[in-house]
Design an enzyme around this catalytic site. Structure first.
Site, PDB file in Angstrom:
ATOM      1  CE  LYS A 118       0.606  -3.674  -7.954  1.00 47.74           C
ATOM      2  NZ  LYS A 118       1.070  -2.295  -7.849  1.00 47.74           N
ATOM      3  CE1 TYR A 124       5.544  12.897  10.101  1.00 46.78           C
ATOM      4  CE2 TYR A 124       4.893  13.286  12.371  1.00 46.78           C
ATOM      5  CZ  TYR A 124       4.575  13.195  11.036  1.00 46.78           C
ATOM      6  OH  TYR A 124       3.291  13.399  10.622  1.00 46.78           O
ATOM      7  CD  GLU A 131       8.432  15.411   8.120  1.00 42.85           C
ATOM      8  OE1 GLU A 131       8.958  14.864   9.113  1.00 42.85           O
ATOM      9  OE2 GLU A 131       7.319  15.975   8.121  1.00 42.85           O
ATOM     10  CG  ASP A 156       4.416   1.739 -13.449  1.00 34.44           C
ATOM     11  OD1 ASP A 156       4.836   0.877 -12.659  1.00 34.44           O
ATOM     12  OD2 ASP A 156       3.307   2.308 -13.317  1.00 34.44           O
ATOM     13  CB  THR A 191       4.353  -1.402  -6.161  1.00 37.74           C
ATOM     14  OG1 THR A 191       4.179  -2.538  -6.987  1.00 37.74           O
ATOM     15  CG2 THR A 191       3.493  -0.255  -6.645  1.00 37.74           C
ATOM     16  NE  ARG A 205      -1.237  -2.007  -0.001  1.00 37.72           N
ATOM     17  CZ  ARG A 205      -1.630  -3.051  -0.729  1.00 37.72           C
ATOM     18  NH1 ARG A 205      -1.586  -4.263  -0.251  1.00 37.72           N
ATOM     19  NH2 ARG A 205      -2.084  -2.885  -1.948  1.00 37.72           N
TER      20      ARG A 205
HETATM   21  N1  DSN Z   1      -4.093  -2.013  -7.897  1.00 36.11           N
HETATM   22  C1  DSN Z   1      -2.923  -2.399  -8.638  1.00 36.11           C
HETATM   23  C2  DSN Z   1      -3.232  -3.481  -9.604  1.00 36.11           C
HETATM   24  O1  DSN Z   1      -4.072  -4.284  -9.273  1.00 36.11           O
HETATM   25  O2  DSN Z   1      -2.648  -3.575 -10.672  1.00 36.11           O
HETATM   26  C3  DSN Z   1      -2.255  -1.260  -9.265  1.00 36.11           C
HETATM   27  O3  DSN Z   1      -3.126  -0.228  -9.414  1.00 36.11           O
END
Ligand code: DSN
Length: 419
Positions: free
Chosen positions: A232, A55, A57, A202, A229, A238
């Site tokens: 990707k 943990y 925090e 974003d 994110t 993740r």
């Molecule tokens: N699930 C992701 C996507 O496929 O774009 C983002 O929400």
């Protein structure tokens, strides 16, 4: 098999056999969902490490629990690497994933009821950009702008300026999860400046492509806050990251913790730090360039065969196919036909789609995952051929079986990293 895997296989064979099944599925098929990728073996090692027990925090040097000598060092490295890679003044690497990272920015920068100007969902915007079904859509007032599909998905910035002057947003949001083009961030910045709004981007999908320098970086256009994110195109674990100007650092950090989240997942933070080190290497730029080349070749092969792509092509890693006009198949039927030959895609609404989200008019495809495996232009031409065959003959069992075997043979030449 290493000792931990053997222990798992003995203790919980039901779960172990599903993990093995998923390994086979990932290896035997081509992953073309544009938001997916294969992470590095080094990241898998960090994710499965003892950091998951801890943990933490708070933030480095200001934690609410003891025993942080190693976690502080890890988080500090992740923050520094993120700032260096994206040319950001501040980075928060704790968001658990894409949705909480965007929520944290809204709560940091807005009051309930404030207006955000964001891209329409069917034109490629994301659920967290205020879709009515999301909680954010109920707390804040999202007003939509659209793309000009006939003009290669361009955004009409004169129209956006007029809309901004009318609705006086607190945030002008540039971001998408299903838009195959790049943005002119400087024009967004101009609109935000005109109405005294923050400029937010974003870049969840294209974080890796921006990090590699093959797509534009909104921070270079003076954006206040950028979210991405990590799993990707960046190819990490993740998670999510928020990059912002120094004057927003305090409110952003407080919005993530204690505003929205509790303890960060330090095994993920370590995975993010490793990913950022990888992304700074020259090999990552070569990878990112290949992601773009592969997407363009795939798009060219499909359009030459008469397929309708939303916006007519791609400037990034993804393609959106209008399957109804191209093959007289809705997105679900197309997704299922491709599943049967071992190519995984996802059904997708197209701009102003008259059909419902579970039976939309299209599918979305992307090249980050297959490029990680080493696939190149010639493989894209082969994939385009198989996609066409499957979508033109969705009910031909013999053709499906033949194509499935060909896809499997291709996959054998390109092992999945970490397996
Ligand atoms: N699930 C992701 C996507 O496929 O774009 C983002 O929400």
């Amino acid at each position: 098999m290493d000792a931990y895997r053997r222990q798992l296989a003995t203790f919980d064979p039901a779960i172990y056999s599903e993990i093995e099944g998923e390994e086979r599925r990932q290896g035997d098929g081509v992953e073309m969902i544009p938001s997916e990728n294969y992470t590095y073996p080094e990241v898998l090692a960090a994710l499965g490490s003892v950091l998951t027990n801890k943990y933490s925090e708070g933030y480095p040097g200001r934690r609410y629990y003891g025993g942080q000598q190693h976690t502080d060092a890890i988080e500090q490295l992740a923050r520094e690497r993120a700032c260096a890679l994206f040319r950001a003044e501040h980075a928060n690497v704790q968001p658990l994933s894409g949705s909480p990272m965007n929520q944290a920015v809204y709560f940091a920068c807005l009051k309930p009821g404030d207006t955000v100007l964001a891209m329409d969902l069917s034109h490629g915007g994301h659920l967290t950009h205020g879709a009515p079904v999301s909680h954010m859509g109920k707390v804040f007032n999202f007003v939509r702008y659209k793309t000009e599909t006939a003009r290669a998905g361009a955004i009409d910035f004169d129209q956006l300026m007029t809309l901004a002057k009318e609705v006086r947003p607190k945030i002008v949001l540039a971001g998408y999860s299903s838009y195959p083009r790049d943005y002119d961030y400087a024009s967004f910045r101009k609109v935000a400046d005109e109405v005294g709004a923050l400029a937010m981007a974003d870049i969840a999908h294209i974080g890796g492509l921006v990090a590699a320098g093959v797509m534009r970086n909104p921070l270079d256009a003076g954006f206040d806050v950028v979210t991405t994110t990590t799993h990707k195109s960046l190819r990490g674990p993740r998670g999510g990251m928020i990059l912002c100007k120094k004057d927003l650092a305090k409110v952003i950090d407080s919005a993530v913790f204690p505003g929205l989240q509790g303890g960060p997942h330090m095994n993920n933070v370590a995975g993010t730090a490793i990913t950022l080190k990888k992304a700074a290497e020259p090999a990552f730029r070569v990878y990112a360039e290949q992601v773009l080349k592969n997407a363009r070749v795939l798009a060219e092969n499909l359009t030459n065969a008469g397929v309708t792509l939303v916006t007519g092509g791609t400037d990034n890693h993804m393609l959106v196919i209008d399957t109804v006009s191209s093959f007289d198949l809705d997105g679900r039927a197309a997704e299922e036909a491709l599943d049967r030959i071992g190519i995984t895609t996802n059904k997708q609404v197209i701009p102003d789609d008259p059909r419902p989200p579970l039976r939309p008019s299209g599918i979305r495809l992307g090249t980050p995952a297959c490029t990680t495996r080493g696939m190149k232009e010639a493989d894209m031409a082969a994939l385009a051929g198989w996609i066409l065959r499957a979508l033109r003959n969705p009910n031909d069992t013999a053709s499906t079986e033949k194509t499935r075997a060909e896809v499997k043979t291709l996959c054998r030449s390109y092992p999945v990293p970490g397996l």
